[in-house]
Design a protein around this motif. Sequence first.
Motif, PDB file in Angstrom:
ATOM      1  N   THR A 153       7.468  14.442  -2.489  1.00  0.00           N
ATOM      2  CA  THR A 153       6.591  14.430  -3.549  1.00  0.00           C
ATOM      3  C   THR A 153       5.622  16.001  -3.289  1.00  0.00           C
ATOM      4  O   THR A 153       5.563  16.452  -4.247  1.00  0.00           O
ATOM      5  CB  THR A 153       5.504  13.300  -3.643  1.00  0.00           C
ATOM      6  N   TYR A 154       4.995  15.850  -2.115  1.00  0.00           N
ATOM      7  CA  TYR A 154       4.010  16.802  -2.040  1.00  0.00           C
ATOM      8  C   TYR A 154       4.530  18.279  -1.188  1.00  0.00           C
ATOM      9  O   TYR A 154       3.812  19.214  -1.266  1.00  0.00           O
ATOM     10  CB  TYR A 154       2.682  15.999  -1.075  1.00  0.00           C
ATOM     11  N   ALA A 164       0.843  -1.143   0.153  1.00  0.00           N
ATOM     12  CA  ALA A 164      -0.036  -0.035  -0.065  1.00  0.00           C
ATOM     13  C   ALA A 164       0.738   1.005   0.095  1.00  0.00           C
ATOM     14  O   ALA A 164       0.513   2.426  -0.106  1.00  0.00           O
ATOM     15  CB  ALA A 164      -0.790   0.106   1.236  1.00  0.00           C
ATOM     16  N   TYR A 165       2.113   1.133   0.145  1.00  0.00           N
ATOM     17  CA  TYR A 165       3.070   2.233   0.126  1.00  0.00           C
ATOM     18  C   TYR A 165       3.589   2.861  -1.085  1.00  0.00           C
ATOM     19  O   TYR A 165       4.582   2.629  -1.620  1.00  0.00           O
ATOM     20  CB  TYR A 165       4.139   1.925   1.098  1.00  0.00           C
ATOM     21  N   THR A 166       2.481   3.343  -1.855  1.00  0.00           N
ATOM     22  CA  THR A 166       2.577   3.778  -3.170  1.00  0.00           C
ATOM     23  C   THR A 166       2.205   5.197  -3.487  1.00  0.00           C
ATOM     24  O   THR A 166       1.193   5.571  -2.382  1.00  0.00           O
ATOM     25  CB  THR A 166       2.123   2.789  -4.207  1.00  0.00           C
ATOM     26  N   LEU A 200       6.905   7.659   4.311  1.00  0.00           N
ATOM     27  CA  LEU A 200       6.732   9.092   4.598  1.00  0.00           C
ATOM     28  C   LEU A 200       7.831  10.526   4.255  1.00  0.00           C
ATOM     29  O   LEU A 200       7.322  11.338   3.754  1.00  0.00           O
ATOM     30  CB  LEU A 200       6.924   9.268   6.122  1.00  0.00           C
ATOM     31  N   ALA A 201       9.081   9.967   4.006  1.00  0.00           N
ATOM     32  CA  ALA A 201      10.147  10.888   3.427  1.00  0.00           C
ATOM     33  C   ALA A 201       9.646  10.928   2.001  1.00  0.00           C
ATOM     34  O   ALA A 201       9.761  12.212   1.521  1.00  0.00           O
ATOM     35  CB  ALA A 201      11.336  10.061   3.556  1.00  0.00           C
ATOM     36  N   GLU A 202       9.168   9.873   1.281  1.00  0.00           N
ATOM     37  CA  GLU A 202       8.619  10.040  -0.287  1.00  0.00           C
ATOM     38  C   GLU A 202       7.650  10.821  -0.332  1.00  0.00           C
ATOM     39  O   GLU A 202       7.334  11.793  -1.272  1.00  0.00           O
ATOM     40  CB  GLU A 202       8.552   8.752  -0.684  1.00  0.00           C
TER      41      GLU A 202
END
Length: 433
Positions: A331-332, A118-120, A325-327
């Motif tokens: 990203t945002y 789910a970590y996508t 969380l870092a990604e």
Amino acid sequence: MIRPVLPTLFLTAWAAIASATPAPDAAAAGPQYIVTSMQTYQGIHAIAPIAQPRRDSLGTPLMLVQADARQQARITHYVHEYEHRCGGYFAFDSLADAEAFLAGEKTAEAIAAPARGAYTIDNQATVDAWLPQVGDLAIYETISHLSSYRNRYYASPYGREAAEWIRDTWLALAGGRADVTAELFTACTNCSTQPSVILTIRGAELPDEVVVVGAHLDSINGQSTNPEQIAPGADDDASGIATITEIIRVAMAGDWRPRRTVKFMGYAAEEVGLRGSTAIARQFASTGVDVVGVLQLDMTNYKAGPVADMKIISDYSNAALKTFLAELFDTYLAPLGLTRGSYACNYGCSDHASWTSAGFPAVMMAEPGDTQAPFFPRLHTTGDTLANMGDSAVNSAKFARLGLAFVGELAKTAAPENDTIFGDDFDTAPTGR
């Protein structure tokens, strides 16, 4: 029982605590028990000398300490003043319960657990629409209200009143939706009269998979056990509750229907040994609840000087979830000009540790503090107010955006009921929805 010889530094530290701070106001309760690290115990031995050595599943040396309410209050004060952090231990009202906690703890398993698939990051359509809607004024108003209570101490009437206000406020933001419920979690045997709060948005397609976002709702002033103490707790942790409130407001305003079930939580009695979150996590573990990820928000509103905007807690967290969380941040939030860092908070530092110890993947993002310490220097005092944080909630707004990215990308967004393209084959679709 062991009685290690203490370094002079620790004896001096305890002498300072004993002389500088008045004794607690409430009568001490009977024997209680805490589980803390050996490192912390070296500093609190003079406070609570009756202890036995233990280890967690990582092999970390721990101590099982007998400590009444007054001793626990002084231990909390020591961890804050001399270890420069919050938390530091798990509290139990019986030796049997503490032993059961240690026997069932699964920290090593939780830290190493692989990503659940789910970590996508592929649900930009939902998250990108949310981020501009975050407003610091709404967060400010929530912090202002919560810090207007005399305190939110777990054993005071104000602590329960605040919990009921949070439940009612969160539920009102759902606008009467049938898939949203709110409850006061009272199955905590050592939380006094303070319940935890749980708002549940039932997943439309994967309701048995659960995403959790939490913050603690209680507050405390130093080492006092007086239910009439003055403890505004604006940053610690009205800011975390207010951040979650803004996440709920934005998501519900857009009529969001998550694929997975999302539970927003306000934990009781964190300041006195992670009691509320431990009770919930242990219940979820015993009943087989499938928690795919937990985010903790404990203190979000203080930033001073040239420091990163927020920091990932590097220890006692799931490795894959920290990467995720870092990604999410990169990203945002990074495109908005924000920066991130990390730091170790050590054993039992906040409610994410309760989930980790129960075997669930958990992570915490915290405020950056300043160049001297990684947290607001006035926490656990009468000075934990909005006025001492620039009279603003701008920093918490950053965390609300991160929290929206977390739930948007981990819980995803369900296909509309009239979606004839995906239909029953939605699980194999290439989009993130």
